[in-house]
Design a protein around this motif. Sequence first.
Motif, PDB file in Angstrom:
ATOM      1  N   GLY A  37       9.076  -1.679  -0.979  1.00  0.00           N
ATOM      2  CA  GLY A  37       9.434  -2.356   0.261  1.00  0.00           C
ATOM      3  C   GLY A  37       9.898  -1.456   1.371  1.00  0.00           C
ATOM      4  N   ASP A  38      10.488  -0.315   1.054  1.00  0.00           N
ATOM      5  CA  ASP A  38      10.989   0.564   2.105  1.00  0.00           C
ATOM      6  C   ASP A  38      11.208   1.963   1.533  1.00  0.00           C
ATOM      7  N   GLY A  39      11.784   2.837   2.364  1.00  0.00           N
ATOM      8  CA  GLY A  39      12.102   4.194   1.928  1.00  0.00           C
ATOM      9  C   GLY A  39      11.060   5.218   2.338  1.00  0.00           C
ATOM     10  N   PRO A  40      11.388   6.517   2.177  1.00  0.00           N
ATOM     11  CA  PRO A  40      10.476   7.590   2.597  1.00  0.00           C
ATOM     12  C   PRO A  40       9.101   7.511   1.957  1.00  0.00           C
ATOM     13  N   ALA A  41       9.031   7.068   0.690  1.00  0.00           N
ATOM     14  CA  ALA A  41       7.732   7.026   0.009  1.00  0.00           C
ATOM     15  C   ALA A  41       6.753   6.100   0.724  1.00  0.00           C
ATOM     16  N   LEU A  42       7.271   5.112   1.448  1.00  0.00           N
ATOM     17  CA  LEU A  42       6.395   4.204   2.188  1.00  0.00           C
ATOM     18  C   LEU A  42       5.718   4.957   3.338  1.00  0.00           C
ATOM     19  N   TYR A  43       6.500   5.729   4.095  1.00  0.00           N
ATOM     20  CA  TYR A  43       5.909   6.479   5.207  1.00  0.00           C
ATOM     21  C   TYR A  43       5.070   7.647   4.712  1.00  0.00           C
ATOM     22  N   HIS A  44       5.373   8.180   3.550  1.00  0.00           N
ATOM     23  CA  HIS A  44       4.594   9.301   3.024  1.00  0.00           C
ATOM     24  C   HIS A  44       3.148   8.905   2.753  1.00  0.00           C
ATOM     25  N   ILE A  45       2.885   7.609   2.548  1.00  0.00           N
ATOM     26  CA  ILE A  45       1.492   7.174   2.416  1.00  0.00           C
ATOM     27  C   ILE A  45       0.720   7.567   3.664  1.00  0.00           C
ATOM     28  N   LEU A  46       1.368   7.457   4.821  1.00  0.00           N
ATOM     29  CA  LEU A  46       0.739   7.856   6.083  1.00  0.00           C
ATOM     30  C   LEU A  46       0.762   9.367   6.244  1.00  0.00           C
ATOM     31  N   SER A  47       1.963   9.944   6.187  1.00  0.00           N
ATOM     32  CA  SER A  47       2.112  11.346   6.594  1.00  0.00           C
ATOM     33  C   SER A  47       1.411  12.298   5.645  1.00  0.00           C
ATOM     34  N   VAL A  48       1.556  12.100   4.343  1.00  0.00           N
ATOM     35  CA  VAL A  48       0.897  12.982   3.389  1.00  0.00           C
ATOM     36  C   VAL A  48      -0.615  12.748   3.404  1.00  0.00           C
ATOM     37  N   GLY A  49      -1.006  11.484   3.463  1.00  0.00           N
ATOM     38  CA  GLY A  49      -2.430  11.178   3.472  1.00  0.00           C
ATOM     39  C   GLY A  49      -3.156  11.827   4.628  1.00  0.00           C
ATOM     40  N   TYR A  50      -2.572  11.747   5.836  1.00  0.00           N
ATOM     41  CA  TYR A  50      -3.252  12.323   6.991  1.00  0.00           C
ATOM     42  C   TYR A  50      -3.130  13.842   7.034  1.00  0.00           C
ATOM     43  N   ALA A  51      -2.039  14.397   6.523  1.00  0.00           N
ATOM     44  CA  ALA A  51      -1.956  15.856   6.433  1.00  0.00           C
ATOM     45  C   ALA A  51      -3.039  16.390   5.502  1.00  0.00           C
ATOM     46  N   LEU A  52      -3.214  15.731   4.362  1.00  0.00           N
ATOM     47  CA  LEU A  52      -4.281  16.144   3.449  1.00  0.00           C
ATOM     48  C   LEU A  52      -5.652  15.999   4.109  1.00  0.00           C
ATOM     49  N   ASP A  53      -5.833  14.934   4.856  1.00  0.00           N
ATOM     50  CA  ASP A  53      -7.103  14.728   5.547  1.00  0.00           C
ATOM     51  C   ASP A  53      -7.397  15.880   6.504  1.00  0.00           C
ATOM     52  N   LEU A  54      -6.383  16.327   7.236  1.00  0.00           N
ATOM     53  CA  LEU A  54      -6.568  17.463   8.140  1.00  0.00           C
ATOM     54  C   LEU A  54      -6.882  18.746   7.387  1.00  0.00           C
ATOM     55  N   LEU A  55      -6.401  18.841   6.165  1.00  0.00           N
ATOM     56  CA  LEU A  55      -6.645  20.019   5.332  1.00  0.00           C
ATOM     57  C   LEU A  55      -7.977  19.932   4.595  1.00  0.00           C
ATOM     58  N   GLY A  56      -8.722  18.845   4.804  1.00  0.00           N
ATOM     59  CA  GLY A  56      -9.981  18.673   4.103  1.00  0.00           C
ATOM     60  C   GLY A  56      -9.818  18.214   2.674  1.00  0.00           C
ATOM     61  N   ALA A  57      -8.656  17.634   2.353  1.00  0.00           N
ATOM     62  CA  ALA A  57      -8.372  17.167   1.001  1.00  0.00           C
ATOM     63  C   ALA A  57      -8.044  15.676   1.057  1.00  0.00           C
ATOM     64  N   SER A  58      -7.596  15.129  -0.045  1.00  0.00           N
ATOM     65  CA  SER A  58      -7.196  13.724  -0.091  1.00  0.00           C
ATOM     66  C   SER A  58      -6.267  13.518  -1.278  1.00  0.00           C
ATOM     67  N   PHE A  59      -5.601  12.370  -1.302  1.00  0.00           N
ATOM     68  CA  PHE A  59      -4.746  12.049  -2.435  1.00  0.00           C
ATOM     69  C   PHE A  59      -5.552  12.142  -3.730  1.00  0.00           C
ATOM     70  N   PRO A  60      -5.024  12.833  -4.758  1.00  0.00           N
ATOM     71  CA  PRO A  60      -5.761  12.891  -6.019  1.00  0.00           C
ATOM     72  C   PRO A  60      -5.757  11.579  -6.786  1.00  0.00           C
ATOM     73  N   HIS A  61      -4.801  10.671  -6.488  1.00  0.00           N
ATOM     74  CA  HIS A  61      -4.682   9.418  -7.222  1.00  0.00           C
ATOM     75  C   HIS A  61      -4.621   8.257  -6.240  1.00  0.00           C
ATOM     76  N   PRO A  62      -5.155   7.101  -6.605  1.00  0.00           N
ATOM     77  CA  PRO A  62      -4.991   5.934  -5.737  1.00  0.00           C
ATOM     78  C   PRO A  62      -3.540   5.459  -5.735  1.00  0.00           C
ATOM     79  N   VAL A  63      -3.169   4.738  -4.682  1.00  0.00           N
ATOM     80  CA  VAL A  63      -1.856   4.093  -4.643  1.00  0.00           C
ATOM     81  C   VAL A  63      -1.989   2.812  -5.463  1.00  0.00           C
ATOM     82  N   ARG A  64      -1.397   2.811  -6.654  1.00  0.00           N
ATOM     83  CA  ARG A  64      -1.675   1.766  -7.644  1.00  0.00           C
ATOM     84  C   ARG A  64      -1.263   0.386  -7.158  1.00  0.00           C
ATOM     85  N   GLY A  65      -0.122   0.288  -6.470  1.00  0.00           N
ATOM     86  CA  GLY A  65       0.344  -1.025  -6.031  1.00  0.00           C
ATOM     87  C   GLY A  65      -0.623  -1.694  -5.082  1.00  0.00           C
TER      88      GLY A  65
END
Length: 566
Positions: free
Chosen positions: A294-322
């Motif tokens: 429902g809240d917390g840093p992990a919620l925003y990390h879906i955005l920030s980490v995902g797009y940082a990896l995208d800029l690096l030519g990579a992607s999340f190694p695992h799906p977001v299960r929820g």
Amino acid sequence: MDQHQQQDVRRFDHCPWLFADEAAEEQRVAQRERQREIGGDSEVGERCYVAESAAVFPDLLRLGDDSYIAAHAYVTGELTTGSDCTLNPYAIVRGTVSLGNGVRVGAHTSLLGFNHSMAPDRPVFQQPLTSRGITIGDDVWIGSHVVVVDGVTIGDHCVIGAGAVVTKDLPAWTVAAGNPARPLRDRRGATAPLAAHGADPLTRFADTARAQAAEVLARCWDGNRYVDRPGATPTVRAHCDAVEIADLLLGSVPEQLTADEHGRRLCAAQAPDTGLTPELGKPLPTPDDDGFIGDGPALYHILSVGYALDLLGASFPHPVRGAAKMTAGELITRLEGLPWRDGAWEAGAWIDAWATAAHWNLRHTGDGGVQPGTLEALFGWLLTRADPWTGMWGSPSPETGRLQIVNGYYRLTRGSFAQFGLPVPHPERVVDAVLDHARDSRYFGGDRDNACNVLDVVHPLWLCTRQLGTGSRHQGYRLADIRAWAERQLAAILPRWQNGRGFGFGCGPTGPGPQPGLQGTEMWLAIIWYLADLLGRADALGYRPRGIHRPEPSRSFEPDHRVDRS
């Protein structure tokens, strides 16, 4: 075919501009047959030439009139050109590439409109492919041995020097060269450097920020991790902000780590069992009954980490299960239970995170993707719940005015309508509500501005203005008011840059505060681009956001699709 005819074919393959004037009728017939034999969905215009020795295997080809593909060129994927375009010998065009009119592509140049992911859980050759595409405007000359990477837009009238590696967008009229390619001058100004066109404060600002970007990043590196500002605790978001800033201003990765190490660290931060990324040194939050948080840093990390990896030519190694397991019914129940009355920002942030998790999941095969009907349920619920008087979700309050619903609107639409390329409902009413909020002296004016509040105004105004400018009877709706506000904001923001340190987030208790840091710098750089684009002056900056704050949709909405296999 006799020896003389073979010699003519080799000559025309390497010098196709001679074909229109010198080819015999038999050779013209053979060329028409060559064009008909091209596979895929292909259309070739009038007076074109496709070399016999070129390897042309497109999924889609639209070759404009008076264009040619010369000897030993290699073309796959989707290529669309205007008229008078040339791919010279040994040019490579792959992925999704669009050329305007009068584009010259030099010999041995590569336009690579696709990329590999590089998550550490599998070999590179088994990684999925991604494609944002390459767009090149009219009257562009690209020299020999140039490489243009996926996601780049090159504006009209640009000239790219031989051997350049183009990793970021270039505005119209730019002469650029180098690895990575950097603007050298404006083509209209002969040999005058771009910085000499000092009448435009946007250009002066961008040149300053670009020259100091490495210093801004270095001061926020503690020797092992990134911090928002010196003395602060290392965070996941600080690392992501560093990647975004370096991409925006330098067209590269922060120099403290290699690109592979940046990607490895961010990928390793994701928990395989949930697909969530907790804060450094913190435990994962406990998922709610429907499997999502429902809240917390992990919620925003879906955005920030995902797009940082995208800029690096990579992607999340695992799906977001929820997000992968949530059914349409569970999603509707969650949407109905969000705090719309007194916490519209929190509600919007949750939708932003869930929709972005779905966006990343659609890149996964196997157990990734989303459940059938969930995205349809999301957009159906939002479209039927928007207030027709404001175009927003939630209600204003005497205590905070429109702050919650405007800030929530930005987060909600960023992750849903904007990210998936869908029009927002009631855009005129949104413009009215946002401009009304922008006059609230509790949040705007003097030292009361902060990056969140300004971003949450400028993005909705930009989004709705773009939508209203595509044929609506309200085209240009309140454009004078919007541009006047944008001018005032730019005049206030640009002087706040602190040399070698960047931007502070803003005064007050919200966010990291007034000290210059990575979060404030990343957000204000994006805000400045949107403000400038509302004024038709974004080209003066020489940068364009490509991460969280990218103006283009990240994908097209495809109803009832679990997995994107492109």
